[in-house]
Structure formats: C-alpha cells, structure tokens
Motif scaffolding. Structure first.
Motif, PDB file in Angstrom:
ATOM      1  N   ARG A   1       0.830  -1.214   0.000  1.00  0.00           N
ATOM      2  CA  ARG A   1       0.000   0.000   0.000  1.00  0.00           C
ATOM      3  C   ARG A   1       0.860   1.258   0.000  1.00  0.00           C
TER       4      ARG A   1
ATOM      5  N   THR B   1     -11.880  -8.336   7.226  1.00  0.00           N
ATOM      6  CA  THR B   1     -12.125  -7.093   6.493  1.00  0.00           C
ATOM      7  C   THR B   1     -12.714  -7.473   5.141  1.00  0.00           C
ATOM      8  N   ILE B   2     -13.148  -6.474   4.402  1.00  0.00           N
ATOM      9  CA  ILE B   2     -13.728  -6.766   3.093  1.00  0.00           C
ATOM     10  C   ILE B   2     -12.614  -7.206   2.139  1.00  0.00           C
ATOM     11  N   GLU B   3     -11.581  -6.386   2.034  1.00  0.00           N
ATOM     12  CA  GLU B   3     -10.428  -6.766   1.220  1.00  0.00           C
ATOM     13  C   GLU B   3      -9.623  -7.811   1.991  1.00  0.00           C
TER      14      GLU B   3
ATOM     15  N   TRP C   1     -22.805  -4.412  -1.974  1.00  0.00           N
ATOM     16  CA  TRP C   1     -21.848  -3.330  -1.738  1.00  0.00           C
ATOM     17  C   TRP C   1     -20.627  -3.538  -2.644  1.00  0.00           C
ATOM     18  N   GLN C   2     -20.145  -4.772  -2.662  1.00  0.00           N
ATOM     19  CA  GLN C   2     -19.010  -5.128  -3.507  1.00  0.00           C
ATOM     20  C   GLN C   2     -19.086  -6.608  -3.847  1.00  0.00           C
TER      21      GLN C   2
ATOM     22  N   HIS D   1     -10.073   2.696   6.760  1.00  0.00           N
ATOM     23  CA  HIS D   1      -9.004   2.541   5.770  1.00  0.00           C
ATOM     24  C   HIS D   1      -8.316   3.854   5.478  1.00  0.00           C
ATOM     25  N   HIS D   2      -7.121   3.715   5.081  1.00  0.00           N
ATOM     26  CA  HIS D   2      -6.271   4.841   4.739  1.00  0.00           C
ATOM     27  C   HIS D   2      -6.477   5.113   3.272  1.00  0.00           C
ATOM     28  N   ASN D   3      -6.490   6.344   2.915  1.00  0.00           N
ATOM     29  CA  ASN D   3      -6.832   6.634   1.539  1.00  0.00           C
ATOM     30  C   ASN D   3      -5.623   6.541   0.613  1.00  0.00           C
TER      31      ASN D   3
ATOM     32  N   GLY E   1     -19.504   0.051   4.222  1.00  0.00           N
ATOM     33  CA  GLY E   1     -18.198  -0.599   4.184  1.00  0.00           C
ATOM     34  C   GLY E   1     -17.537  -0.727   5.555  1.00  0.00           C
TER      35      GLY E   1
ATOM     36  N   LYS F   1     -17.756  -8.948   8.055  1.00  0.00           N
ATOM     37  CA  LYS F   1     -16.829  -7.966   8.624  1.00  0.00           C
ATOM     38  C   LYS F   1     -17.499  -7.308   9.821  1.00  0.00           C
TER      39      LYS F   1
ATOM     40  N   PRO G   1     -10.685  -0.226  -4.154  1.00  0.00           N
ATOM     41  CA  PRO G   1      -9.631   0.389  -3.330  1.00  0.00           C
ATOM     42  C   PRO G   1      -8.566   1.083  -4.159  1.00  0.00           C
ATOM     43  N   GLY G   2      -7.998   2.150  -3.628  1.00  0.00           N
ATOM     44  CA  GLY G   2      -6.922   2.884  -4.305  1.00  0.00           C
ATOM     45  C   GLY G   2      -5.796   1.966  -4.794  1.00  0.00           C
ATOM     46  N   PRO G   3      -5.302   1.043  -3.940  1.00  0.00           N
ATOM     47  CA  PRO G   3      -4.205   0.172  -4.388  1.00  0.00           C
ATOM     48  C   PRO G   3      -4.673  -0.933  -5.341  1.00  0.00           C
TER      49      PRO G   3
END
Ligand code: XMP
Length: 510
Positions: A296, A506-508, A430-431, A343-345, A465, A502, A389-391
């Motif tokens: 990340r 976690t989701i991811e 949601w996902q 989560h961190h953006n 989420g 969750k 997710p961003g990553p």
C-alpha cells in the motif's frame, strides 16, 4: 452562496440517526447540514437556518445529557427534537426526564391525541419506531401531548408555536408515516420549499467554480471512480479546457477500466485528459514485496510521484480538484457520530501540495453524487460501480504481485461481475470481486492431473463498508461463476467462496 438555498440545521447528539435524517431531508429537496450538538448559537445562526432538527439516539443516560446551546429553543426558528433530542429539549426547557432505559424501544402502535400541523394528513394511529432513551415525567410549561403509545404517554409533544418533539424516529423505515411527518415539519411548519435539486446544485456550483477559478487553471487526479469523475465533470462544465485531468494507470485496475476511462472523458466529454500508463513502473516497485502494508505504501508514494511529474509538465496550475464527499467531511470533522474511518486513503494526494482545493461535492451524500453524475451524462455503469480500493488489485493478489497473477485475477474478476450483473443483483451488493490467494492445488482435466491457482470470491452486503455481511448468493449463480472461471481462465482449477462477515474479516483480503 445561492440566495435561494434554504438550510436546515441538524444537531447531532450521536448515533447513526443524524445522517439518516439528513438524507431524508435532502431527499425532500431541502438542503441541510449536520453540526455537532455543542455548536454555539452564533455559528448556527450564521447559517440562517430555516429550521433546526435535534437528532440522536444512542443509549445515553439523562444524568449526563449533553445539552446544546439553549438559545436554540428561545429563537424564533421552528425546531423538531427527535428521540434523544426530545429529552434534551424537555430538560433544557424545565421539564423532567426519568433516568434509565426507556419503557419501550422499537416498533409500537402510536395514537395521535391532537392532529396539529405535524400530523396532518395521516391516520390517527400507526406503527412508529420508539427511541431507546429515557422517559419524560413532566413537560415544560406551554407544551401539550400530541401523541402517546400504551407505554409512553409523551410520544409526541408541541408548544403550539414552533417547538415539536417526538420520542419515535420518523427517519426509521419502520415508522409508517415517517416521511410524511418530516415533510409536514419541513413544509407546513418551517415553510421550506423544494429548492435542493440536482439542476440547482449544478448551476450553483458551476457559478461558484467559475468565480473562484476565473482564467486560472486546475488539475484533477481522475481515478475513474464515481467521486473523482463527477467532481471533474462539474469543474469541466464550469471552466472547460482550463481543467486538465491526470489519469494514472498503475496497472492494478480491473479489466477494460483504463480504456473505459479514456473513452468516457477524452472521447465522450472531450476533456483535457493525460492518461499515463505507469504499469511497468508500479510492477517494478512491487517486485518481491509481500507485506500488505508495504505494498500500500509503495503504491501510494509512487502514485504521488507520477502525478507530480505529470503536473509539473503543465506549467502554472493554481487549483486541485478533489472528489471529497460529505461523509468524509463529517467523519474527519468534530462529529459526534463516533465513526472511525478504517481505511487509509491510498491513492490520495498529500495535503501539502501547492494548490488551492476545489471540492465541489463536499456537501453531498453518495446517492446525491450519483444523481449529479447521471444528470451530467455519466453512464449508469460508471455511476453505480462498486467501490474499488486505491491500491487496486494489488490488495487482492495476496503476496507478491506479478503480471501473470494480475492477468488471472482480472479475468476471474470480470466473470464474477459479469454474472452478478446478469443475475440482476449488482446494485444490491456493496461489492463483489475475485481474489487470488496465491494457493495452488491439485485438480484434474480429462486424464491429466493439474496443479493450478485457486480463486476466491467475495460478495458483501453493507451500508458503508464499515461493517458488512457476506451475501448469500444463490447456488446456481455460484455454480455458473465457478464453472466459467475454471473453464475460461487459464491457470485456475478451483474456486472457493468467502463466507466471513466484517468483522472479524475485512472486506479486502489485504
Ligand atoms: P476493508 O478491507 O477495510 O475495506 O474492510 C472497507 C472498504 O474500503 C475499501 N478500501 C479502500 N479504499 N483505499 C481506498 O480508497 C484503500 O486503501 C482501501 N482499502 C480498502 C474496500 O474496498 C471496502 O469498500
């Protein structure tokens, strides 16, 4: 600020209710803002509130009732106190509230004693969702009972002027006439009008952005997600070619995603778009990296580097467009909601960039952002796309990320989405996505023994989420997904379904 905009202020006493109320007020096409309960009157009145709503419903005891600025109740502004907010109003005005749990919580039959404006046009009894807070023993002077239940004598009260209180939650869907009661308050009592519309918002923002930017230039990091896309489109509508969008393809996107971003923004909307294919660069940086947090971090840093390199080629830029939405603002502010962003953006930009920010969606909830996107011509496919997710796929390829693994995952993920869309349940989830855990296992194909990858499938039901449940997808659908993945995706011989909510998972997966 648009002169026609009317503002309702919602004072938040904690719990989940303030956002629910706010969304319903907005759905009634009235603009509202949530402020922490302790906000000083000077700040509230500066917003020229057309009405005030006190919202809250967490299990607080009346001994330490957090009182709001009492001038709220003395001003000539129509006020509706809901649930815990009712206790606050009663106590502030000299009534008595009994400490301890409510005599009733949840759905109850409510009987109207006095119709007044709040209850106009509804049956004289209906089901209402009662709050968990304590009970009222006596009312402040000048107040009358407007409704009761068998166990709660003061289920709705009013002072015959502009103060109303309800022990139940009109914003809860279990309250049968909830919408109507809120509308009665907004339109009949507070005299609001339906000025908060998508068209009015777009026009207002376009004017504001034009005024702010003038002939200067702005850039935007466009990810293809709904927030940055809508923000970019709105700013483009205001300043046209003075906006340049930078789309960094880190090579960790879903199948066809880079092409679709370029097609949409460059070809369809004719925007200035710089699309950078930095896939190789990111892959090189990720070589040999196994630790999820390291991945990340590397992706986040590299993203900023690429963005800055591209931006520096553009000459003088004064503004940066960001797709910040209202829940981000509430969560990072002084909210009483107690939410902690988990989560961190990653994929976000640092705060010390030398640009002034333009955040045209700061006041909007996600569903409002979607409406604006549709109005501006974005496709339903993009507007209703699941969060990503961003990553990107790097947190779904467990362990080291390689080109080969990404290709397998991309194909498997495409099949998951494709089948879920065909089953007509995409928007209910949601996902939903695929994961490549990096496990190889034994299988057979014809007479031959195989040793190939396992793909995991995750489908989540959630509101935001923060928590979520695994979706009970029909077996037939799981069957089709599994069959297609094992027959169409080279390198996969086994499919498993993740049945963990969750928390604890976690989701991811990373
Ligand atoms: P978790 O895995 O923490 O995810 O349960 C919660 C939600 O956040 C998304 N997510 C991210 N979004 N950058 C993002 O923009 C990230 O680094 C990130 N990590 C997780 C995740 O997809 C889910 O919707």
């Amino acid at each position: 600020m648009n002169e026609a905009r009317q503002t309702v202020i919602i004072l938040d006493f904690g719990g989940k209710y303030a956002q629910m109320v706010a969304r319903q007020v907005r759905e009634a096409q009235v603009y509202c803002e949530i402020l922490p309960y302790q906000t000083r009157w000077e700040e509230i009145i500066r917003k020229k509130p057309k009405a005030i709503i006190l919202s809250g419903g967490s299990l607080q005891t009346t001994e330490n009732i957090p009182i709001c600025d009492e001038r709220v109740f003395k001003a000539d502004v129509p006020t509706l106190a809901i649930g815990f907010g009712l206790q606050v109003m009663v106590k502030s005005l000299g009534g008595v509230v009994k400490t301890g749990a409510s005599r009733e919580f949840g759905p109850a039959e409510l009987f109207i004693d006095e119709v007044q404006e709040l209850f106009q046009g509804i049956d004289n009894k209906f089901m209402a969702f009662m709050d968990a807070s304590s009970n009222i023993v006596s009312l402040p002077e000048g107040f009358k009972v407007l409704a009761h239940t068998d166990k709660t004598p003061f289920a709705a009260i009013g002072n015959g002027k502009n103060l109303y209180g309800v022990h139940f939650h009109p914003e809860e869907r279990y309250t049968f006439y909830g919408n109507k009661i809120l509308s009665n308050f907004l339109f009949n009592i507070a005299g609001c009008s339906r000025t908060w519309t998508t068209k009015a918002f777009i026009q207002e923002q376009v004017n504001l952005i034009k005024e702010k930017v003038g002939n200067k230039r702005a850039i935007c990091a466009l990810s293809g997600g709904v927030d940055s896309s809508v923000a970019a489109l709105l700013v483009h509508k205001a300043i046209g070619d003075n906006l340049t969008c930078i789309f960094v393809n880190h090579g960790l996107l879903r199948k066809n995603e880079p092409e679709s971003v370029i097609q949409t923004f460059k070809n369809k909307f004719n925007m200035n778009l710089i699309a950078v294919d930095a896939s190789e660069r990111f892959l090189n940086k990720l070589k040999g990296i196994i630790d999820p947090e390291k991945k990340r971090k590397i992706i986040g840093e590299e993203f900023i580097r690429v963005f800055e390199e591209e931006a520096s080629k553009l000459g003088k830029i004064d503004f940066l467009v960001q797709g910040t939405v209202y829940p981000d603002v509430i969560e990072s502010g002084t909210s009483s909601s107690g939410l902690v962003k988990s989560h961190h953006n990653v994929g976000g930009l640092p705060e010390d960039l030398a640009f002034e920010l333009i955040e045209p969606l700061r006041e909007l909830f996600k569903d409002e952002v979607r409406k604006i996107g549709l109005e501006l011509g974005l496709s339903e496919e993009l507007v209703y796309r699941h969060p990503f997710p961003g990553p990107g796929l790097a947190v779904r390829v467990l362990g080291e990320v390689t080109k080969e693994k990404l290709e397998i995952l991309r194909e498997a993920d495409f099949i998951v989405t494709d089948e879920i869309k065909k089953a007509g349940i995409y928007r209910d989830l949601w996902q939903a996505f695929a994961i490549l855990p990096g496990i190889q296992s034994v299988g057979v194909k014809g007479d031959t023994r195989t040793y190939k990858h396992t793909v995991a499938i995750r489908a989540i039901l959630s509101e935001d989420g923060m928590t979520g449940d695994w979706a009970k997808l029909p077996y037939d659908l799981l069957d089709v997904i599994s069959t297609r993945i094992t027959s169409e995706v080279e390198g996969v011989n086994r499919v498993v379904y993740d049945i963990t909510p969750k928390p604890p998972a976690t989701i991811e997966w990373e």
